[in-house]
Design a protein around this motif. Structure first.
Motif, PDB file in Angstrom:
ATOM      1  N   VAL A  80       8.662  -9.561 -14.595  1.00  0.00           N
ATOM      2  CA  VAL A  80       7.814  -9.040 -15.687  1.00  0.00           C
ATOM      3  C   VAL A  80       8.655  -8.909 -16.954  1.00  0.00           C
ATOM      4  O   VAL A  80       8.198  -9.228 -18.056  1.00  0.00           O
ATOM      5  CB  VAL A  80       7.200  -7.681 -15.306  1.00  0.00           C
ATOM      6  CG1 VAL A  80       6.372  -7.120 -16.470  1.00  0.00           C
ATOM      7  CG2 VAL A  80       6.320  -7.808 -14.076  1.00  0.00           C
ATOM      8  N   GLN A 152       2.758 -11.020  -4.711  1.00  0.00           N
ATOM      9  CA  GLN A 152       2.133 -11.145  -3.394  1.00  0.00           C
ATOM     10  C   GLN A 152       2.311 -12.567  -2.857  1.00  0.00           C
ATOM     11  O   GLN A 152       2.603 -12.757  -1.674  1.00  0.00           O
ATOM     12  CB  GLN A 152       0.636 -10.778  -3.495  1.00  0.00           C
ATOM     13  CG  GLN A 152      -0.077 -10.706  -2.152  1.00  0.00           C
ATOM     14  CD  GLN A 152       0.429  -9.593  -1.252  1.00  0.00           C
ATOM     15  OE1 GLN A 152       0.816  -8.516  -1.708  1.00  0.00           O
ATOM     16  NE2 GLN A 152       0.462  -9.824   0.057  1.00  0.00           N
ATOM     17  N   LEU A 256       1.728 -14.189 -13.041  1.00  0.00           N
ATOM     18  CA  LEU A 256       2.492 -13.482 -12.014  1.00  0.00           C
ATOM     19  C   LEU A 256       1.530 -12.537 -11.312  1.00  0.00           C
ATOM     20  O   LEU A 256       0.709 -11.881 -11.973  1.00  0.00           O
ATOM     21  CB  LEU A 256       3.638 -12.700 -12.645  1.00  0.00           C
ATOM     22  CG  LEU A 256       4.517 -11.893 -11.683  1.00  0.00           C
ATOM     23  CD1 LEU A 256       5.374 -12.829 -10.837  1.00  0.00           C
ATOM     24  CD2 LEU A 256       5.408 -10.918 -12.452  1.00  0.00           C
ATOM     25  N   GLY A 257       1.621 -12.476  -9.996  1.00  0.00           N
ATOM     26  CA  GLY A 257       0.757 -11.580  -9.246  1.00  0.00           C
ATOM     27  C   GLY A 257       1.291 -10.158  -9.240  1.00  0.00           C
ATOM     28  O   GLY A 257       2.318  -9.848  -9.851  1.00  0.00           O
ATOM     29  N   HIS A 258       0.581  -9.300  -8.536  1.00  0.00           N
ATOM     30  CA  HIS A 258       0.970  -7.898  -8.432  1.00  0.00           C
ATOM     31  C   HIS A 258       2.159  -7.734  -7.486  1.00  0.00           C
ATOM     32  O   HIS A 258       2.543  -8.662  -6.779  1.00  0.00           O
ATOM     33  CB  HIS A 258      -0.213  -7.077  -7.907  1.00  0.00           C
ATOM     34  CG  HIS A 258      -1.319  -6.938  -8.897  1.00  0.00           C
ATOM     35  ND1 HIS A 258      -1.525  -5.802  -9.632  1.00  0.00           N
ATOM     36  CD2 HIS A 258      -2.268  -7.811  -9.293  1.00  0.00           C
ATOM     37  CE1 HIS A 258      -2.567  -5.976 -10.436  1.00  0.00           C
ATOM     38  NE2 HIS A 258      -3.038  -7.182 -10.244  1.00  0.00           N
ATOM     39  N   ARG A 259       2.724  -6.546  -7.493  1.00  0.00           N
ATOM     40  CA  ARG A 259       3.804  -6.249  -6.557  1.00  0.00           C
ATOM     41  C   ARG A 259       3.313  -6.520  -5.142  1.00  0.00           C
ATOM     42  O   ARG A 259       2.165  -6.268  -4.809  1.00  0.00           O
ATOM     43  CB  ARG A 259       4.194  -4.763  -6.646  1.00  0.00           C
ATOM     44  CG  ARG A 259       5.052  -4.399  -7.805  1.00  0.00           C
ATOM     45  CD  ARG A 259       5.185  -2.876  -7.839  1.00  0.00           C
ATOM     46  NE  ARG A 259       5.945  -2.446  -8.968  1.00  0.00           N
ATOM     47  CZ  ARG A 259       7.205  -2.040  -8.912  1.00  0.00           C
ATOM     48  NH1 ARG A 259       7.840  -2.011  -7.752  1.00  0.00           N
ATOM     49  NH2 ARG A 259       7.837  -1.658  -9.993  1.00  0.00           N
ATOM     50  N   VAL A 261       2.541  -6.407  -1.137  1.00  0.00           N
ATOM     51  CA  VAL A 261       2.278  -5.446  -0.073  1.00  0.00           C
ATOM     52  C   VAL A 261       2.484  -6.204   1.236  1.00  0.00           C
ATOM     53  O   VAL A 261       1.831  -7.232   1.474  1.00  0.00           O
ATOM     54  CB  VAL A 261       0.849  -4.883  -0.146  1.00  0.00           C
ATOM     55  CG1 VAL A 261       0.582  -3.956   1.024  1.00  0.00           C
ATOM     56  CG2 VAL A 261       0.644  -4.155  -1.468  1.00  0.00           C
TER      57      VAL A 261
ATOM     58  N   LEU B  62      11.646  -2.362 -17.059  1.00  0.00           N
ATOM     59  CA  LEU B  62      10.463  -2.298 -17.903  1.00  0.00           C
ATOM     60  C   LEU B  62      10.308  -0.968 -18.626  1.00  0.00           C
ATOM     61  O   LEU B  62       9.425  -0.847 -19.468  1.00  0.00           O
ATOM     62  CB  LEU B  62       9.203  -2.546 -17.055  1.00  0.00           C
ATOM     63  CG  LEU B  62       9.186  -3.864 -16.286  1.00  0.00           C
ATOM     64  CD1 LEU B  62       7.956  -3.930 -15.404  1.00  0.00           C
ATOM     65  CD2 LEU B  62       9.192  -5.044 -17.245  1.00  0.00           C
ATOM     66  N   GLU B 147      -4.903 -11.082  -7.287  1.00  0.00           N
ATOM     67  CA  GLU B 147      -5.162 -11.359  -8.699  1.00  0.00           C
ATOM     68  C   GLU B 147      -3.854 -11.416  -9.471  1.00  0.00           C
ATOM     69  O   GLU B 147      -2.833 -10.877  -9.039  1.00  0.00           O
ATOM     70  CB  GLU B 147      -6.043 -10.250  -9.294  1.00  0.00           C
ATOM     71  CG  GLU B 147      -7.406 -10.107  -8.627  1.00  0.00           C
ATOM     72  CD  GLU B 147      -8.194 -11.382  -8.725  1.00  0.00           C
ATOM     73  OE1 GLU B 147      -8.783 -11.800  -7.705  1.00  0.00           O
ATOM     74  OE2 GLU B 147      -8.223 -11.988  -9.808  1.00  0.00           O
ATOM     75  N   GLU B 148      -3.910 -12.035 -10.631  1.00  0.00           N
ATOM     76  CA  GLU B 148      -2.731 -12.070 -11.506  1.00  0.00           C
ATOM     77  C   GLU B 148      -2.655 -10.783 -12.311  1.00  0.00           C
ATOM     78  O   GLU B 148      -3.673 -10.166 -12.618  1.00  0.00           O
ATOM     79  CB  GLU B 148      -2.818 -13.267 -12.462  1.00  0.00           C
ATOM     80  CG  GLU B 148      -2.424 -14.577 -11.820  1.00  0.00           C
ATOM     81  CD  GLU B 148      -2.293 -15.711 -12.831  1.00  0.00           C
ATOM     82  OE1 GLU B 148      -1.982 -16.820 -12.410  1.00  0.00           O
ATOM     83  OE2 GLU B 148      -2.524 -15.471 -14.024  1.00  0.00           O
ATOM     84  N   LEU B 149      -1.440 -10.386 -12.608  1.00  0.00           N
ATOM     85  CA  LEU B 149      -1.220  -9.235 -13.479  1.00  0.00           C
ATOM     86  C   LEU B 149      -1.736  -9.554 -14.879  1.00  0.00           C
ATOM     87  O   LEU B 149      -1.588 -10.683 -15.345  1.00  0.00           O
ATOM     88  CB  LEU B 149       0.265  -8.932 -13.590  1.00  0.00           C
ATOM     89  CG  LEU B 149       0.927  -8.056 -12.545  1.00  0.00           C
ATOM     90  CD1 LEU B 149       2.415  -7.969 -12.823  1.00  0.00           C
ATOM     91  CD2 LEU B 149       0.310  -6.662 -12.542  1.00  0.00           C
TER      92      LEU B 149
END
Lengths: 347, 185
Positions: A80, A152, A256-259, A261, B62, B147-149
């Motif tokens: 990020v 993910q 970019l996807g989420h953190r 799990v 960040l 989903e994408e951020l």
């Protein structure tokens, strides 16, 4: 004096008398060797196009590595950071992503062209095998690269990577969490992606280029040109390729996807690997191991089948098989891309 | 000419020396390299300038937040109990000591873990003991997402300029090189 395997006629004068200073100090005369004139066409330039993509990947990858943190607890945040705050981070990442995508296309096209031209035949078998090994290393570097994003999708790619290592027992131990407790697997994958695999690729490219130069290009035309005169056209093609990659990077930036799990499979992998994903859906996790082996085994036996003066039926069968393999792989990529994500781990 | 060069060199050295004597670089040592959000952590400092107020900043990839301060003693050291705020996201950080002039004078790596599950005191000792080893409450479980951020991308003017020059230059150079004849005429 002409010791070229094809016995081509003497090439045109180069007219490069003004470059004597650099030529004598950098050994550029080594580039003044004849190549068939038809090898200056696009089909014969696909290898150079692949090399240009590799150069873009190395340069952008070097920059990305300055900001990436391979610690699992920090990896996603560092990506990020690259996208939002690192100077030229987003540009470099998008160039890196699209250069990788374009490189996969040029590799497949290059292999297809060489296969169609039967340029794997004597004396070029080692050139072919060096190319197959290169394709294998590029496949591995693509897989390791998708893990590093550590969203993910990246985490699920890591889970598949580790599952593949577990399936192959002691052979795959290096690719499992159990190899060492001193460092996280993500850090080892980062090391593979940025050091060992690129070094292997550079070494094989050196061998590949050397053999192409020494053994010549298997063009059909008796007329030739000097490679040093062809080089500017290749450079121009390379620059156009960079422009293509840059335009794609600007118009379609990679997200970019989420953190991640752990314990879930809700994403699909990077598109060049979708054919394996599709086969996993049908045959289970073992497809992760045998499907790449089948493809590379086919490449390995091609020069063994088509050597000497094979019968026409053998040649037709081989070409049909090669074309069918390409069609099947493309169809699998398309099918997996359009289908919803599936659970594979534990199958 | 030589005299001017000598004066300039002396001035540069003097400026560098004055910068070097502004404050000492120190060392901070943490009681542990890992701490949970909301917990306290002992932080020890040494080799700093004496009687100096240092700000302690928790810096991540960040985010950055000031979480405390420390005053060094006559020997340039300090020992404090630092509270890691409960709202800090789990991840890898650097705890940075910042001098009054804004310079970083020391740092140490710190990994922040999620705060442990909290059980109300009224639940009794047995429930609290059970909660210590229990799975987190359903509402605390992370939810996976494909989903994408939603990331706000902002390229600076300079970045646009550089990529524009590279793309434009590559296009022009490519056309010039590609159209050259493959053999001398």
């Amino acid at each position: 004096m002409n010791d070229h395997p094809h016995g081509h006629s003497e090439a045109e004068p180069t007219g490069n008398e003004g470059s004597g200073f650099w030529s004598s100090r950098l050994g550029l005369d080594a580039l003044k060797y004849p190549i068939p004139i038809d090898s200056t066409t696009l089909g014969y330039s696909l290898g150079a196009a692949t090399f240009v993509c590799f150069v873009i990947l190395v340069l952008t990858g070097f920059w990305l590595a300055q900001f990436y943190n391979p610690n699992p607890s920090a990896a996603h945040d560092s990506v990020v950071y690259i996208i939002t705050r690192a100077p030229f981070g987003d540009i470099a990442r998008n160039l890196h992503y699209w250069a990788a995508s374009v490189m996969v296309v040029t590799i497949v096209a290059h292999i297809g062209w060489v296969f169609y031209r039967r340029a794997y035949r004597a004396p070029r078998e080692i050139t072919w095998y060096a190319g197959v090994a290169l394709a294998g290393l590029v496949f591995l570097i693509v897989v390791t690269g998708t893990v590093l994003r550590y969203d993910q999708e990246g985490f699920e790619a890591l889970a598949h990577f580790l599952a593949g290592g577990e399936l192959t027992g002691q052979l795959g131990r290096f690719f499992t969490d159990g190899f060492t407790i001193s460092t996280p697997t993500l850090a080892r994958i980062f090391s593979l992606h940025t050091s060992l695999l690129p070094l292997g690729i550079v070494a094989l490219i050196g061998l590949h280029f050397w053999l192409v130069k020494e053994l010549g290009i298997s063009g059909a035309s008796p007329r030739s040109v000097m490679f040093s005169n062809h080089l500017p056209r290749i450079a121009g093609l390379g620059l156009f390729l960079f422009v293509l990659v840059a335009v794609l990077a600007i118009l379609a930036p990679e997200g970019l996807g989420h953190r991640p799990v752990a314990g879930y499979e809700i994403t699909k992998p990077f598109w060049p690997v979708l054919w394996i994903y599709a086969l996993e859906s049908v045959f289970g996790m073992w497809a992760l191991v045998w499907s790449p082996l089948v493809v590379f085994l086919f490449f390995a036996v091609v020069p063994l089948i088509d050597r000497g003066s094979p019968q026409r039926t053998t040649l037709v069968a081989l070409r049909t098989l090669g074309a069918a393999l390409l069609v099947v792989l493309l169809a699998l990529v398309l099918w997996a891309g359009l289908s919803p994500p599936q659970q594979h781990l534990g199958m | 000419m030589n005299a001017r060069v000598s004066v300039l060199a002396v001035m540069i050295v003097a400026m560098a020396a004055s910068q070097a004597r502004a404050h000492e670089k120190g060392v901070i040592t943490l009681a542990s390299g890992m701490a949970a959000a909301g917990s306290t952590l002992q932080v020890m400092g040494e080799k700093f300038s004496s009687s100096t107020q240092l700000r302690l900043v928790l810096r991540g990839a960040l985010s950055e937040r000031e979480i405390g301060s420390a005053e060094t003693d006559a020997a340039g050291g300090f020992v404090i109990e630092l509270e890691i705020p409960a709202g800090v996201e789990p991840g890898a950080y650097r705890l940075v000591a910042v001098a009054p002039d804004g310079d970083e004078v020391a740092s140490a790596d710190l990994e922040v873990e999620a705060a442990p599950a909290v059980v109300p005191e009224s639940a009794g000792a047995g429930a609290q003991e059970q909660a210590a080893g229990a799975e987190p409450a359903a509402s605390a479980m992370p939810i996976p997402s494909a989903e994408e951020l939603a990331i706000e991308r902002r390229w600076s003017g300079f970045e646009w300029f550089v990529i524009g020059v590279l793309v434009g230059g590559a296009t022009v150079a490519g056309m010039f090189l590609y159209r050259r004849p493959a053999f001398a005429t």
